[in-house]
Structure formats: C-alpha cells, structure tokens
Design a protein around this motif. Structure first.
Motif, mmCIF file in Angstrom:
data_model
loop_
_atom_site.group_PDB
_atom_site.id
_atom_site.type_symbol
_atom_site.label_atom_id
_atom_site.label_comp_id
_atom_site.label_asym_id
_atom_site.label_seq_id
_atom_site.Cartn_x
_atom_site.Cartn_y
_atom_site.Cartn_z
ATOM 1 N N MET A 1 49.869 -3.465 -92.368
ATOM 2 C CA MET A 1 50.138 -3.719 -93.775
ATOM 3 C C MET A 1 48.840 -3.740 -94.579
ATOM 4 O O MET A 1 48.744 -3.137 -95.630
ATOM 5 C CB MET A 1 50.898 -5.039 -93.910
ATOM 6 C CG MET A 1 51.066 -5.477 -95.345
ATOM 7 S SD MET A 1 52.115 -4.406 -96.288
ATOM 8 C CE MET A 1 53.529 -5.426 -96.399
ATOM 9 N N GLY A 2 47.848 -4.496 -94.075
ATOM 10 C CA GLY A 2 46.578 -4.600 -94.778
ATOM 11 C C GLY A 2 45.910 -3.253 -94.975
ATOM 12 O O GLY A 2 45.372 -2.971 -96.057
ATOM 13 N N GLN A 3 45.936 -2.428 -93.950
ATOM 14 C CA GLN A 3 45.320 -1.097 -94.050
ATOM 15 C C GLN A 3 46.051 -0.233 -95.081
ATOM 16 O O GLN A 3 45.416 0.477 -95.858
ATOM 17 C CB GLN A 3 45.316 -0.411 -92.676
ATOM 18 C CG GLN A 3 44.686 0.966 -92.671
ATOM 19 C CD GLN A 3 43.194 0.955 -92.992
ATOM 20 O OE1 GLN A 3 42.521 -0.057 -92.894
ATOM 21 N NE2 GLN A 3 42.682 2.097 -93.395
ATOM 22 N N VAL A 7 44.204 1.303 -98.393
ATOM 23 C CA VAL A 7 44.139 2.732 -98.700
ATOM 24 C C VAL A 7 44.775 3.012 -100.064
ATOM 25 O O VAL A 7 44.225 3.776 -100.874
ATOM 26 C CB VAL A 7 44.809 3.577 -97.584
ATOM 27 C CG1 VAL A 7 44.949 5.033 -97.997
ATOM 28 C CG2 VAL A 7 43.999 3.461 -96.294
ATOM 29 N N ALA A 8 45.906 2.393 -100.341
ATOM 30 C CA ALA A 8 46.564 2.586 -101.644
ATOM 31 C C ALA A 8 45.677 2.060 -102.774
ATOM 32 O O ALA A 8 45.557 2.701 -103.829
ATOM 33 C CB ALA A 8 47.921 1.887 -101.659
ATOM 34 N N ALA A 9 45.040 0.910 -102.558
ATOM 35 C CA ALA A 9 44.148 0.352 -103.581
ATOM 36 C C ALA A 9 42.939 1.259 -103.810
ATOM 37 O O ALA A 9 42.516 1.465 -104.958
ATOM 38 C CB ALA A 9 43.692 -1.049 -103.178
ATOM 39 N N GLN A 10 42.384 1.808 -102.743
ATOM 40 C CA GLN A 10 41.250 2.729 -102.880
ATOM 41 C C GLN A 10 41.652 3.979 -103.651
ATOM 42 O O GLN A 10 40.902 4.463 -104.507
ATOM 43 C CB GLN A 10 40.697 3.114 -101.507
ATOM 44 C CG GLN A 10 39.964 1.984 -100.809
ATOM 45 C CD GLN A 10 38.719 1.583 -101.566
ATOM 46 O OE1 GLN A 10 38.706 0.559 -102.234
ATOM 47 N NE2 GLN A 10 37.692 2.371 -101.482
ATOM 48 N N LEU A 109 49.388 8.840 -108.624
ATOM 49 C CA LEU A 109 49.336 7.992 -107.436
ATOM 50 C C LEU A 109 50.727 7.823 -106.822
ATOM 51 O O LEU A 109 50.890 7.878 -105.607
ATOM 52 C CB LEU A 109 48.765 6.616 -107.793
ATOM 53 C CG LEU A 109 48.723 5.590 -106.662
ATOM 54 C CD1 LEU A 109 47.711 5.995 -105.595
ATOM 55 C CD2 LEU A 109 48.408 4.210 -107.208
ATOM 56 N N LEU A 110 51.716 7.622 -107.675
ATOM 57 C CA LEU A 110 53.059 7.292 -107.186
ATOM 58 C C LEU A 110 54.009 8.489 -107.116
ATOM 59 O O LEU A 110 55.209 8.297 -106.900
ATOM 60 C CB LEU A 110 53.663 6.198 -108.074
ATOM 61 C CG LEU A 110 52.887 4.878 -108.117
ATOM 62 C CD1 LEU A 110 53.583 3.889 -109.045
ATOM 63 C CD2 LEU A 110 52.691 4.294 -106.733
#
Length: 140
Positions: A1-3, A7-10, A109-110
C-alpha cells in the motif's frame, strides 16, 4: 500500500511541477494559496499545521510569497502576538490560474480511472487525510 501511494504521489508531484513552475510556484506555495482560498486568513501556525509543513520552513515560504506580492501578513486582532496570512488580489489571480492548469494534470494522472472511480478515490483519500490531520492537531 505504502509503495503504491508513494508512486502515485510522485507522479502527481511531477505533473504538478510541470504546470506550476512556469507560474513561479512550487507545490508547497500552491498549497498555501489554495488553502487560503478555501479557509480564508489563517495564522502562520495554523497554516503550517494544516499543510504539515515545518513552522520554520513555513516562515521562509511565506517570506517568498510575500515578496512576490501573493500574500500579506496582517496583525491578528484576536492575538497581537501573531499574524494572519491573507491572500492579495495577485495571489487570488495566481491561484485561479494555477487551479486551471492543475485541473488538466489531474485528468492526466487519473485517466486510467472511470469518473465514478475518480470520485471514490478522492473521497477515500480525503477521509484518510482528515483523520491524520485531526490526529496531528490533537497531539499538539
């Protein structure tokens, strides 16, 4: 989940920087402008807490935004020891322009998600964010 979140935040950060840099803004500066549009004037401490930015870093960021004529510090009438941060007319214009630019990047992004999935994702992330902001505020 964290990864996955990382990646999405980056990806979101990279896309945002592409749109904000030509306007002379950083993602943090955008955060200040958009928060002030939504919330109205806030103290430096409240703004730093809301955006999860170190208080010292917030002072430097506000110094830059004030020098650019986007915000102004006004004595807090309820507490003469603190300042309220107000958007200037230029800050409102810049925020509006940046919001329009960033809307296109959000779509990019989405794009793998359907409209309903996008709304659901925003709703869920909002819940998580609000919970952590409440937790941080209560610990202070």
């Amino acid at each position: 989940m964290g990864q996955l979140l990382f990646v999405a935040a980056q990806a979101a950060q990279t896309l945002a920087i592409e749109r904000l840099e030509p306007l002379g803004l950083t993602p943090r500066a955008w955060g200040v402008l958009s928060t002030l549009v939504e919330s109205g004037p806030l103290t430096q401490i409240d703004l730093a807490t809301t955006l999860s930015i170190d208080r010292t870093a917030m002072v430097y960021l506000l110094d830059e935004l004030e020098a650019e004529g986007l915000v102004e510090r006004v004595r807090n009438p309820d507490d003469r020891r603190s300042f309220l941060i107000h958007l200037t007319a230029g800050g409102r214009r810049t925020q509006k322009t940046a919001a329009a630019e960033l809307a296109g990047q959000t779509e990019k992004l989405l794009e793998p998600l359907a409209a309903g999935e996008r709304r659901h994702l925003v709703e869920l992330l909002g819940k998580v964010t609000r919970r952590w902001q409440e937790r941080e505020a209560s610990e202070r």
